[in-house]
Design a protein around this motif. Structure first.
Motif, mmCIF file in Angstrom:
data_model
loop_
_atom_site.group_PDB
_atom_site.id
_atom_site.type_symbol
_atom_site.label_atom_id
_atom_site.label_comp_id
_atom_site.label_asym_id
_atom_site.label_seq_id
_atom_site.Cartn_x
_atom_site.Cartn_y
_atom_site.Cartn_z
ATOM 1 N N SER A 38 -3.159 33.281 13.862
ATOM 2 C CA SER A 38 -2.357 32.379 14.666
ATOM 3 C C SER A 38 -2.242 32.875 16.104
ATOM 4 O O SER A 38 -2.409 32.109 17.068
ATOM 5 C CB SER A 38 -0.961 32.236 14.053
ATOM 6 O OG SER A 38 -0.141 31.407 14.842
ATOM 7 N N ILE A 39 -1.976 34.164 16.273
ATOM 8 C CA ILE A 39 -1.820 34.741 17.603
ATOM 9 C C ILE A 39 -3.122 34.669 18.387
ATOM 10 O O ILE A 39 -3.127 34.518 19.613
ATOM 11 C CB ILE A 39 -1.308 36.194 17.494
ATOM 12 C CG1 ILE A 39 0.141 36.185 16.963
ATOM 13 C CG2 ILE A 39 -1.373 36.904 18.844
ATOM 14 C CD1 ILE A 39 0.655 37.556 16.594
ATOM 15 N N ASP A 40 -4.239 34.739 17.684
ATOM 16 C CA ASP A 40 -5.553 34.650 18.337
ATOM 17 C C ASP A 40 -5.723 33.313 19.055
ATOM 18 O O ASP A 40 -6.459 33.219 20.036
ATOM 19 C CB ASP A 40 -6.655 34.843 17.290
ATOM 20 C CG ASP A 40 -8.038 34.850 17.904
ATOM 21 O OD1 ASP A 40 -8.264 35.633 18.838
ATOM 22 O OD2 ASP A 40 -8.896 34.051 17.470
ATOM 23 N N GLY A 41 -5.040 32.274 18.559
ATOM 24 C CA GLY A 41 -4.996 31.000 19.254
ATOM 25 C C GLY A 41 -6.196 30.093 19.092
ATOM 26 O O GLY A 41 -6.364 29.142 19.853
ATOM 27 N N HIS A 42 -7.036 30.340 18.100
ATOM 28 C CA HIS A 42 -8.235 29.521 17.950
ATOM 29 C C HIS A 42 -8.315 28.837 16.584
ATOM 30 O O HIS A 42 -9.400 28.445 16.145
ATOM 31 C CB HIS A 42 -9.487 30.372 18.175
ATOM 32 C CG HIS A 42 -9.590 30.901 19.570
ATOM 33 N ND1 HIS A 42 -9.849 30.094 20.660
ATOM 34 C CD2 HIS A 42 -9.449 32.157 20.073
ATOM 35 C CE1 HIS A 42 -9.880 30.817 21.762
ATOM 36 N NE2 HIS A 42 -9.636 32.076 21.443
ATOM 37 N N ALA A 43 -7.197 28.678 15.915
ATOM 38 C CA ALA A 43 -7.201 27.993 14.626
ATOM 39 C C ALA A 43 -7.468 26.504 14.821
ATOM 40 O O ALA A 43 -7.038 25.905 15.807
ATOM 41 C CB ALA A 43 -5.873 28.200 13.915
ATOM 42 N N THR A 44 -8.189 25.926 13.886
ATOM 43 C CA THR A 44 -8.413 24.482 13.873
ATOM 44 C C THR A 44 -7.474 23.881 12.836
ATOM 45 O O THR A 44 -7.672 24.054 11.642
ATOM 46 C CB THR A 44 -9.879 24.162 13.516
ATOM 47 O OG1 THR A 44 -10.737 24.754 14.498
ATOM 48 C CG2 THR A 44 -10.111 22.655 13.488
ATOM 49 N N GLY A 45 -6.441 23.185 13.285
ATOM 50 C CA GLY A 45 -5.424 22.685 12.364
ATOM 51 C C GLY A 45 -4.405 23.760 12.043
ATOM 52 O O GLY A 45 -4.062 24.599 12.880
ATOM 53 N N LYS A 46 -3.939 23.776 10.802
ATOM 54 C CA LYS A 46 -2.831 24.648 10.390
ATOM 55 C C LYS A 46 -3.300 25.821 9.546
ATOM 56 O O LYS A 46 -4.261 25.730 8.787
ATOM 57 C CB LYS A 46 -1.805 23.830 9.579
ATOM 58 C CG LYS A 46 -1.032 22.827 10.404
ATOM 59 C CD LYS A 46 -0.128 23.514 11.422
ATOM 60 C CE LYS A 46 0.940 24.322 10.753
ATOM 61 N NZ LYS A 46 1.784 25.053 11.723
ATOM 62 N N ILE A 47 -2.552 26.917 9.678
ATOM 63 C CA ILE A 47 -2.762 28.119 8.862
ATOM 64 C C ILE A 47 -1.662 28.135 7.800
ATOM 65 O O ILE A 47 -0.478 27.993 8.128
ATOM 66 C CB ILE A 47 -2.683 29.376 9.738
ATOM 67 C CG1 ILE A 47 -3.784 29.341 10.806
ATOM 68 C CG2 ILE A 47 -2.802 30.637 8.887
ATOM 69 C CD1 ILE A 47 -3.601 30.362 11.902
ATOM 70 N N ILE A 48 -2.043 28.311 6.552
ATOM 71 C CA ILE A 48 -1.094 28.221 5.429
ATOM 72 C C ILE A 48 -0.927 29.579 4.749
ATOM 73 O O ILE A 48 -1.908 30.276 4.497
ATOM 74 C CB ILE A 48 -1.582 27.172 4.404
ATOM 75 C CG1 ILE A 48 -1.731 25.805 5.050
ATOM 76 C CG2 ILE A 48 -0.618 27.097 3.218
ATOM 77 C CD1 ILE A 48 -0.462 25.206 5.587
#
Length: 241
Positions: A228-238
């Motif tokens: 999440s902190i990396d800032g490159h997620a596509t959509g949501k992290i569960i």
């Protein structure tokens, strides 16, 4: 989150990284069988933030009435951004979106009208390919100065900042004090159960989809935070039990 409910958990009370959590009844709604537990867990913070910014501050009508609004959504492939694109398109807005090159097709699949690679000169300048001026910007990214937004705004355009830092708060104050028609406004989530129920119903009907970037076990929650902190997620992290 209970197996048959969807609820909003405040970060002030510890959030939801636990096997069991307590929340207010008014912020809890039933989860229909058509919505998975993972999809439901993703909705409250990101979905409610997108909903509030669009409806309470950008002037999007829930029933689809009113004049078409021109909306810019930055970081449109992220958690809040991908919900904001879908909700804005459901409500008759013209959506310009920014994202990284690898997510352009993904954001187009959400029905965005125009998609910009934020690393190109055009994307960095936030200019709509069709030349439209934005009535509102749902700003989900970071480090974009007011001077970049201002020439792209309509006469009464608003920039709605989801993660306001000191610079954004200073701009907000200056624009208020000088009675500027163009405004920068911080967005602070004020969760409402009826809005969460609305989003869950859209998800049940297949009108609002949750894109899950990755799933992590509770014992590996630090991996989820790092992603999440990396800032490159596509959509949501569960995070799952």
């Amino acid at each position: 989150m209970g197996t048959q409910s969807v609820c909003h958990l405040s970060g002030h009370d510890g959030g939801g990284l636990a096997e069991f959590a307590v929340t207010k009844e008014r912020l809890t709604v039933s989860r229909p069988a058509e919505v998975s537990a993972a999809e439901a867990a993703a909705l409250p913070i990101a979905g409610l933030t997108a909903h509030q910014a669009l409806t309470q501050q950008a002037g999007i009508k829930l029933d689809g009435t009113g004049q078409q609004r021109n909306i810019l959504i930055t970081a449109a492939s992220g958690g809040v951004g991908h919900y904001a694109v879908q909700l804005a398109k459901l409500r008759n807005a013209h959506v310009t979106a920014t994202c990284g090159a690898r997510n352009i097709d993904f954001v187009k699949s959400l029905a965005a009208d125009e998609v910009l690679d934020y690393k190109t000169p055009e994307g960095a300048a936030l200019k709509s390919p069709s030349g439209k001026k934005y009535d509102a910007v749902i700003h989900c990214a970071e480090d974009i100065p007011w001077s970049t937004f201002e020439p792209n705004l309509s006469a009464h355009g608003k920039v709605l900042v989801l993660a306001p830092g000191p610079g954004a708060m200073m701009t907000f104050a200056v624009k208020k004090l000088t009675f500027s028609k163009k405004q920068l406004l911080p967005v602070f989530l004020s969760a409402k159960g009826e809005n969460l129920d609305y989003l869950v119903k859209l998800a049940k009907e297949g009108k609002l989809k949750t894109v899950i970037d990755s799933k992590h076990s509770l014992s590996k929650a630090e991996d989820a935070w790092a992603k999440s902190i990396d800032g490159h997620a596509t959509g949501k992290i569960i995070v799952e039990p």
